[in-house]
Each structure stands twice: as structure tokens, then as C-alpha cells.
Design a protein around this motif. Structure first.
Motif, PDB file in Angstrom:
ATOM      1  N   ALA A 158      36.690   9.286  39.381  1.00  0.00           N
ATOM      2  CA  ALA A 158      36.832   9.611  37.957  1.00  0.00           C
ATOM      3  C   ALA A 158      36.284  10.922  37.728  1.00  0.00           C
ATOM      4  CB  ALA A 158      35.931   8.739  36.974  1.00  0.00           C
ATOM      5  N   LYS A 159      35.599  11.399  38.413  1.00  0.00           N
ATOM      6  CA  LYS A 159      35.053  13.018  38.402  1.00  0.00           C
ATOM      7  C   LYS A 159      36.196  13.770  38.880  1.00  0.00           C
ATOM      8  CE  LYS A 159      30.064  12.116  39.435  1.00  0.00           C
ATOM      9  NZ  LYS A 159      29.157  12.314  40.206  1.00  0.00           N
ATOM     10  N   LEU A 160      36.944  13.543  40.097  1.00  0.00           N
ATOM     11  CA  LEU A 160      38.076  14.322  40.311  1.00  0.00           C
ATOM     12  C   LEU A 160      39.032  14.437  39.304  1.00  0.00           C
ATOM     13  CD1 LEU A 160      38.485  13.264  44.181  1.00  0.00           C
ATOM     14  CD2 LEU A 160      38.153  15.671  43.163  1.00  0.00           C
ATOM     15  N   MET A 161      39.461  13.259  38.671  1.00  0.00           N
ATOM     16  CA  MET A 161      40.406  13.061  37.662  1.00  0.00           C
ATOM     17  C   MET A 161      40.034  13.992  36.525  1.00  0.00           C
ATOM     18  SD  MET A 161      41.799   9.064  38.097  1.00  0.00           S
ATOM     19  CE  MET A 161      43.288   9.411  37.231  1.00  0.00           C
ATOM     20  N   SER A 162      38.672  13.934  35.992  1.00  0.00           N
ATOM     21  CA  SER A 162      38.213  14.556  34.985  1.00  0.00           C
ATOM     22  C   SER A 162      38.299  16.242  35.186  1.00  0.00           C
ATOM     23  CB  SER A 162      36.919  14.288  34.759  1.00  0.00           C
ATOM     24  OG  SER A 162      36.496  15.001  33.658  1.00  0.00           O
ATOM     25  N   TYR A 163      37.872  16.473  36.382  1.00  0.00           N
ATOM     26  CA  TYR A 163      37.898  17.978  36.816  1.00  0.00           C
ATOM     27  C   TYR A 163      39.360  18.438  37.083  1.00  0.00           C
ATOM     28  CZ  TYR A 163      37.606  22.279  39.665  1.00  0.00           C
ATOM     29  OH  TYR A 163      37.962  23.586  40.027  1.00  0.00           O
ATOM     30  N   LEU A 164      40.368  17.855  37.494  1.00  0.00           N
ATOM     31  CA  LEU A 164      41.429  18.321  37.823  1.00  0.00           C
ATOM     32  C   LEU A 164      42.440  18.256  36.643  1.00  0.00           C
ATOM     33  CD1 LEU A 164      42.319  16.564  41.236  1.00  0.00           C
ATOM     34  CD2 LEU A 164      41.896  18.928  40.774  1.00  0.00           C
ATOM     35  N   SER A 165      42.140  17.281  35.612  1.00  0.00           N
ATOM     36  CA  SER A 165      42.935  17.246  34.499  1.00  0.00           C
ATOM     37  C   SER A 165      42.654  18.722  33.507  1.00  0.00           C
ATOM     38  CB  SER A 165      42.472  16.059  33.696  1.00  0.00           C
ATOM     39  OG  SER A 165      43.393  15.989  32.256  1.00  0.00           O
ATOM     40  N   ALA A 166      40.976  18.749  33.566  1.00  0.00           N
ATOM     41  CA  ALA A 166      40.657  19.990  32.811  1.00  0.00           C
ATOM     42  C   ALA A 166      41.376  21.286  33.274  1.00  0.00           C
ATOM     43  CB  ALA A 166      39.347  20.134  32.914  1.00  0.00           C
ATOM     44  N   GLU A 167      41.509  21.394  34.702  1.00  0.00           N
ATOM     45  CA  GLU A 167      42.037  22.489  35.220  1.00  0.00           C
ATOM     46  C   GLU A 167      43.399  22.834  34.880  1.00  0.00           C
ATOM     47  OE1 GLU A 167      40.540  25.234  37.328  1.00  0.00           O
ATOM     48  OE2 GLU A 167      39.156  24.164  36.133  1.00  0.00           O
ATOM     49  N   ALA A 168      44.333  21.432  34.890  1.00  0.00           N
ATOM     50  CA  ALA A 168      45.726  21.580  34.542  1.00  0.00           C
ATOM     51  C   ALA A 168      45.756  21.997  33.206  1.00  0.00           C
ATOM     52  CB  ALA A 168      46.147  20.277  34.604  1.00  0.00           C
ATOM     53  N   GLN A 169      44.809  21.510  32.093  1.00  0.00           N
ATOM     54  CA  GLN A 169      45.138  21.884  30.916  1.00  0.00           C
ATOM     55  C   GLN A 169      44.792  23.237  30.620  1.00  0.00           C
ATOM     56  OE1 GLN A 169      42.470  18.951  28.777  1.00  0.00           O
ATOM     57  NE2 GLN A 169      43.793  17.457  28.969  1.00  0.00           N
ATOM     58  N   ARG A 170      43.673  23.997  31.190  1.00  0.00           N
ATOM     59  CA  ARG A 170      43.332  25.359  30.955  1.00  0.00           C
ATOM     60  C   ARG A 170      44.408  26.140  31.555  1.00  0.00           C
ATOM     61  NH1 ARG A 170      38.171  25.430  31.874  1.00  0.00           N
ATOM     62  NH2 ARG A 170      38.152  24.324  33.793  1.00  0.00           N
ATOM     63  N   ARG A 171      45.281  25.874  32.560  1.00  0.00           N
ATOM     64  CA  ARG A 171      46.075  26.535  33.310  1.00  0.00           C
ATOM     65  C   ARG A 171      47.627  26.362  32.402  1.00  0.00           C
ATOM     66  NH1 ARG A 171      44.168  27.984  38.298  1.00  0.00           N
ATOM     67  NH2 ARG A 171      41.956  27.666  38.209  1.00  0.00           N
ATOM     68  N   GLY A 172      47.673  25.290  31.747  1.00  0.00           N
ATOM     69  CA  GLY A 172      48.921  25.062  31.252  1.00  0.00           C
ATOM     70  C   GLY A 172      49.891  24.531  32.164  1.00  0.00           C
ATOM     71  N   SER A 173      49.586  23.930  33.320  1.00  0.00           N
ATOM     72  CA  SER A 173      50.478  23.617  34.452  1.00  0.00           C
ATOM     73  C   SER A 173      49.923  22.526  35.036  1.00  0.00           C
ATOM     74  CB  SER A 173      50.857  24.782  35.226  1.00  0.00           C
ATOM     75  OG  SER A 173      51.513  24.688  36.427  1.00  0.00           O
ATOM     76  N   TYR A 174      50.636  21.807  35.850  1.00  0.00           N
ATOM     77  CA  TYR A 174      50.598  20.677  36.658  1.00  0.00           C
ATOM     78  C   TYR A 174      50.001  21.230  38.151  1.00  0.00           C
ATOM     79  CZ  TYR A 174      51.631  17.170  32.866  1.00  0.00           C
ATOM     80  OH  TYR A 174      51.697  16.483  32.107  1.00  0.00           O
ATOM     81  N   GLU A 175      50.538  22.529  38.328  1.00  0.00           N
ATOM     82  CA  GLU A 175      50.470  23.103  39.578  1.00  0.00           C
ATOM     83  C   GLU A 175      49.367  24.256  39.473  1.00  0.00           C
ATOM     84  OE1 GLU A 175      52.835  24.691  43.347  1.00  0.00           O
ATOM     85  OE2 GLU A 175      54.122  23.869  41.843  1.00  0.00           O
ATOM     86  N   PHE A 176      48.270  24.514  40.333  1.00  0.00           N
ATOM     87  CA  PHE A 176      47.381  25.385  40.153  1.00  0.00           C
ATOM     88  C   PHE A 176      46.560  25.422  41.335  1.00  0.00           C
ATOM     89  CE2 PHE A 176      46.144  21.284  38.274  1.00  0.00           C
ATOM     90  CZ  PHE A 176      44.760  21.137  38.956  1.00  0.00           C
ATOM     91  N   ASP A 177      45.910  26.464  41.554  1.00  0.00           N
ATOM     92  CA  ASP A 177      44.900  26.699  42.544  1.00  0.00           C
ATOM     93  C   ASP A 177      43.299  26.497  42.043  1.00  0.00           C
ATOM     94  OD1 ASP A 177      46.698  27.312  44.465  1.00  0.00           O
ATOM     95  OD2 ASP A 177      46.469  29.248  44.141  1.00  0.00           O
ATOM     96  N   ILE A 178      42.322  25.837  42.537  1.00  0.00           N
ATOM     97  CA  ILE A 178      40.986  25.792  42.039  1.00  0.00           C
ATOM     98  C   ILE A 178      40.283  26.869  42.859  1.00  0.00           C
ATOM     99  CG2 ILE A 178      41.385  23.262  41.668  1.00  0.00           C
ATOM    100  CD1 ILE A 178      39.491  22.830  44.075  1.00  0.00           C
ATOM    101  N   PRO A 179      39.213  27.244  42.294  1.00  0.00           N
ATOM    102  CA  PRO A 179      38.240  28.345  42.963  1.00  0.00           C
ATOM    103  C   PRO A 179      37.371  28.032  43.825  1.00  0.00           C
ATOM    104  CG  PRO A 179      37.262  27.632  40.749  1.00  0.00           C
ATOM    105  CD  PRO A 179      38.731  26.965  40.871  1.00  0.00           C
TER     106      PRO A 179
END
Length: 229
Positions: A158-179
Motif C-alpha cells: 500500500a505504501k508503494l502504490m501510494s508513492y508510485l501513484s503520486a509520482e505518476a500524477q506529478r509527472r503526468g505519465s505512467y512512466e517515470f524515474d524516481i529520485p
């Protein structure tokens, strides 16, 4: 110092400030530049912070540790981003976090009192930089609230899904790099690295996502799922 002007112009803290104003401002704000090797502590928990740090090159991690050495990564700051501004703007407050060089890093430090106080020459840029600093503080508050949302989830998945979902929304894409590296991501989400890696593998096997190192592709409803080897 002039070699860093392009970076400073792009930094949110100096948004809307001309080159001429910037040169005068750095002198007025007692700006100083320092370099640190990878792994060095720029600031330590318990220190008093009187300066705002702005990363010019490299990156730093803002880390909270307990007396047993357990690490919790609060955030990361790269070129053009600031750190310690919250503590520097609260007189008498000492740091409850440390700032660590993730890589060799070059940082500009600015005296926060000089930002918040109008100087004798009544520089016109003071109002602008105060507004920019407030914007930086607001953004950090939003990111902290976002982190609390991730950590408030009950399971590693659930923590992973919350984090990755937020990153996708911030980038406006389902594909992205995390820092973050895998260990840093575990520290950020306050989970064990082994459990995090295991859960990522399960999510990949279930077709929820694909990843390679810090590059992620989330499975969009009805979309095909790329794979990585």
C-alpha cells in the motif's frame, strides 16, 4: 560565483529576479559557497540553522535518525532546490534532521535574517524573494503531507502504490524515474529493503508495474505492460 548564475536564475528561490538584481542580492544576503564530499554531513541534528542552503551541483538527503541509527529519509534536494529553510525561519529552533551529501555537492548558503529583513538600501527584490521563500516553504509542507499519506498506509504494498501513484500524477505519465535508490526508497517509506524488493517483485509478476533500477512503468487500466529484463 558567476559560473553558477544560470543555475541560480533557474532556481525557484530567485524566480523573477534579474541578473543585475541577483548580483546585488548575493552580496546583500552574505552568500557563500561550500563544497562537500559524498557522505559528508552538511548539517547535523541539534545544530542551529541560520542559513538557507541552495544546491548548486550534486544532491543532498534530508535524514532523520533515532539513537539506534535507524534512518528515515524525509526528502532529497538537487540542483536549484533548497533545504533547512523551515528551521532557519524559526528563530531558536534546532535541527531534528541531518543533511547528508548523497554525492559530491556544491551548496550556496544564504543568511535567512538578511532575506526576512529589509536592508538599509531597501532593495526592491526583497519582497520578491520573500514571496519565493514562502512558496518554497509551502511546497515542502505539501511534500511532507504527501509523505505522511504514504507512511500512513498499513502495508508495504500500500505504501508503494501510494508513492508510485503520486509520482505518476506529478509527472503526468505512467512512466517515470524516481529520485531514490532501492535502499533510499525503503528508508523514505520506513520499510525493510528486503520486504520492499520482495513486494516490488510480486507486483511486477502480477502485471501491476515494470521496473529497472529507478525507472518505473505503471500498468494503466486496459494498456499493455512493457517488460524489463
Amino acid at each position: 560565483m558567476k559560473e553558477f548564475f544560470p543555475m541560480l536564475h533557474a532556481a525557484p528561490l530567485f524566480s523573477g529576479i534579474s541578473g543585475e538584481e541577483l548580483a546585488a542580492m548575493l552580496s546583500c544576503l552574505a552568500a557563500r559557497i561550500d563544497t562537500f564530499p559524498k557522505g559528508a554531513r552538511l548539517l547535523r541534528a541539534g545544530d542551529a540553522a541560520e542559513e538557507v542552503g541552495l544546491v548548486l551541483a550534486g544532491s543532498v538527503l534530508i535524514v532523520q535518525e533515532d539513537i539506534w541509527g535507524n534512518r528515515n529519509i524525509l526528502s532529497k534536494a538537487g540542483p536549484g532546490q533548497t533545504f533547512a529553510e523551515v528551521f532557519a525561519c524559526a528563530p531558536g529552533t534546532v535541527l531534528n534532521v541531518s543533511v547528508e551529501a548523497e554525492s559530491a555537492v556544491t551548496v550556496m548558503f544564504l543568511r535567512v535574517k538578511r532575506i526576512l529583513s529589509v536592508c538599509s538600501s531597501a532593495c526592491v527584490y526583497h519582497g520578491r524573494i520573500i514571496g519565493n521563500l514562502l512558496g518554497e516553504l509551502a511546497e515542502k509542507n505539501l511534500l511532507l503531507n504527501e509523505k505522511l499519506t504514504h507512511m500512513g498506509q498499513r502495508t508495504t504494498r500500500a505504501k508503494l502504490m501510494s508513492y508510485l501513484s503520486a509520482e505518476a500524477q506529478r509527472r503526468g505519465s505512467y512512466e517515470f524515474d524516481i529520485p531514490f535508490s532501492r535502499q533510499q526508497l525503503a528508508d523514505y517509506l520506513s520499510v525493510e529493503r528486503s520486504g520492499l524488493s520482495l513486494e516490488l517483485g510480486r507486483m511486477r509478476d502480477e502485471g501491476l508495474l515494470a521496473f529497472h533500477k529507478n525507472h518505473f512503468v505503471l500498468k494503466a487500466p486496459g494498456a499493455g505492460q512493457p517488460s524489463y529484463i
